[in-house]
Design a protein around this motif. Sequence first.
Motif, PDB file in Angstrom:
ATOM      1  N   ARG A 227       5.637   0.474  -5.618  1.00 47.45           N
ATOM      2  CA  ARG A 227       4.687   0.491  -4.496  1.00 47.45           C
ATOM      3  C   ARG A 227       3.468   1.302  -4.904  1.00 47.45           C
ATOM      4  N   ASP A 228       2.269   0.817  -4.535  1.00 47.32           N
ATOM      5  CA  ASP A 228       1.072   1.604  -4.833  1.00 47.32           C
ATOM      6  C   ASP A 228       0.885   2.662  -3.740  1.00 47.32           C
TER       7      ASP A 228
ATOM      8  N   ASN B 212      -0.827   2.781  -1.218  1.00 49.05           N
ATOM      9  CA  ASN B 212      -0.886   2.257   0.160  1.00 49.05           C
ATOM     10  C   ASN B 212       0.407   1.553   0.572  1.00 49.05           C
TER      11      ASN B 212
END
Length: 553
Positions: free
Chosen positions: A100-101, A103
């Motif tokens: 997951r980045d 955000n």
Amino acid sequence: MTPLPILDSHLPPVRVMALHALAYCPRLFYLEEVEEIRVADARVFAGRELHAGLAADEEGEALSLELASEVLGLVGKVDCIRRRDGTYIPYEHKRGKPARDANGAAEAWPSDRLQVVAYAVLLEEAHGQTIPEGRVRYHAANVTVRVPIDAAAREELQQALTTARRLRESVERPPIAANERLCTHCSLAPVCLPEEVRHLHDPGHQATRLFPPEREGTTLHVVSQGTQVGRCADTLAVRPREGPESHHPLNAVDAVVLHGYVQISTQALRACVDYEVPVHWLSMSGHHMASLTSTAGQVQRRIRQYQALCDEATCLRLARALVLAKVEGQHRYLLRASRGEDGVRELVQRSLDGMQEALRGAGQATERASLRGHEGSAAVHYFEGLRNLFGERVPAEFRWTERNRRPPRDRFNAILSFGYGLLHTGVMRAILAVGLEPAFGFFHTPRSAAYPLVLDLMELFRVPLWDLVVLGSLNRSQWDPEADFEVTKAKVWLSDTGRKKAIGLFESRLEETWKHPVVNYSLSYARTLELEARLLEKEWTGEPGLFAQARLR
Ligand code: SF4
């Protein structure tokens, strides 16, 4: 982007899966690609199942397609290729969840990204058209992530290929991963031993046990003379001259030990090789005669071993650590076994003093010959002391006067020698599993008829794996002086029942777990043999200091 160099066509191409390993951890790449160590754990099998279960669900879709490029020096098998708006798109399927980045948006893990980029570039070369993106399907999250095949991705691939080629030429293992979490999901953690290395660098680090605590199968000992061992489907069929036939699934056997005159068929031997089950032959007295195991692909490890053990300073350092560990273990055992026993401590005190003297000498020895002298002197004192540890109930037949062998001339020495033969086999198995050359040791002389490295490592285990087991069983009256032995004027051997009894005691001991005082986690003695062989190899792979440090508690 700088063009990729034209490669020497004699170099084997880099596998795309190897690039995946490289992006995960350069050491993993090195262990798999250079040292050719591959371990299929439950995660690896689950991944294979996922790929085997993939089915084409669209027209024009291709599954498991082999791609290769001589220009790139790259080969691989892409999971799936689909056609979208006239363009091919490579797909990779993964069991887990995406990264997951910042955000919270799903993105491909770096190793997965590199893998799909490599397939896209291979596909471009094969079809002569630009591939704008690849995709990674994460099944646990039911998410597909798009990976753009842009200049940055191509540059990343090129750098990875350059690093891969440099590592293939290197003779040094890269350091362990800085990110400890990678190791907990790594199939090669039991070989790499990253937690043990962290503990070495920081003694305050509490090592998480990534090493398996117990062995995965049982050892099949065939003792009854005239028995035939054959193959029956995926089992070993054991057919004694008398009594019922038994079947042993090959995937539940970790070694086969044939005692004396036992037959084994070529088909059974071949099955053992296929299932990586070593076969050992022992004489009737327990003397190790030979071993069969597949040793392909261990060249790097053996070259490093030869180079290290040609160095006198390395051999002296290892030999000193070994002798101190052995004699301290013997000393602690005599001390512990004579504690609180009326008059026994007085009887063994002279032995204890002699061993202390030998320990002082070994600590100061500047050459291996004098270390051997101190070790020999300690052994004389130890066996003198051991004689005094028999309880009153031990029959006179088991009381002995001196250590004798080849052949043993009394019952006690017969038990001792047979057990040491079993230990020899166990240590041999551990050494072969690690990929070391058993004939090249650092303490025992190369003239020895037995394998010097096996004899070296055995020294650490004689007391905890056999001496104290034998004394305990004698003091508990577990041996029958008549039925368990074959006595002639020239020698004393164990009978069939005696051999089975000794094997039972030894195998039970191997199953027992203890807390290793150096790495500070619990594991079985069977696994301790392998762990110590792996710690020995670390002495010449850049992470020395853990071999022969454990002591009997
Ligand atoms: S255990 Fe850790 S350091 Fe070792 S190869 Fe795997 S990821 Fe790398």
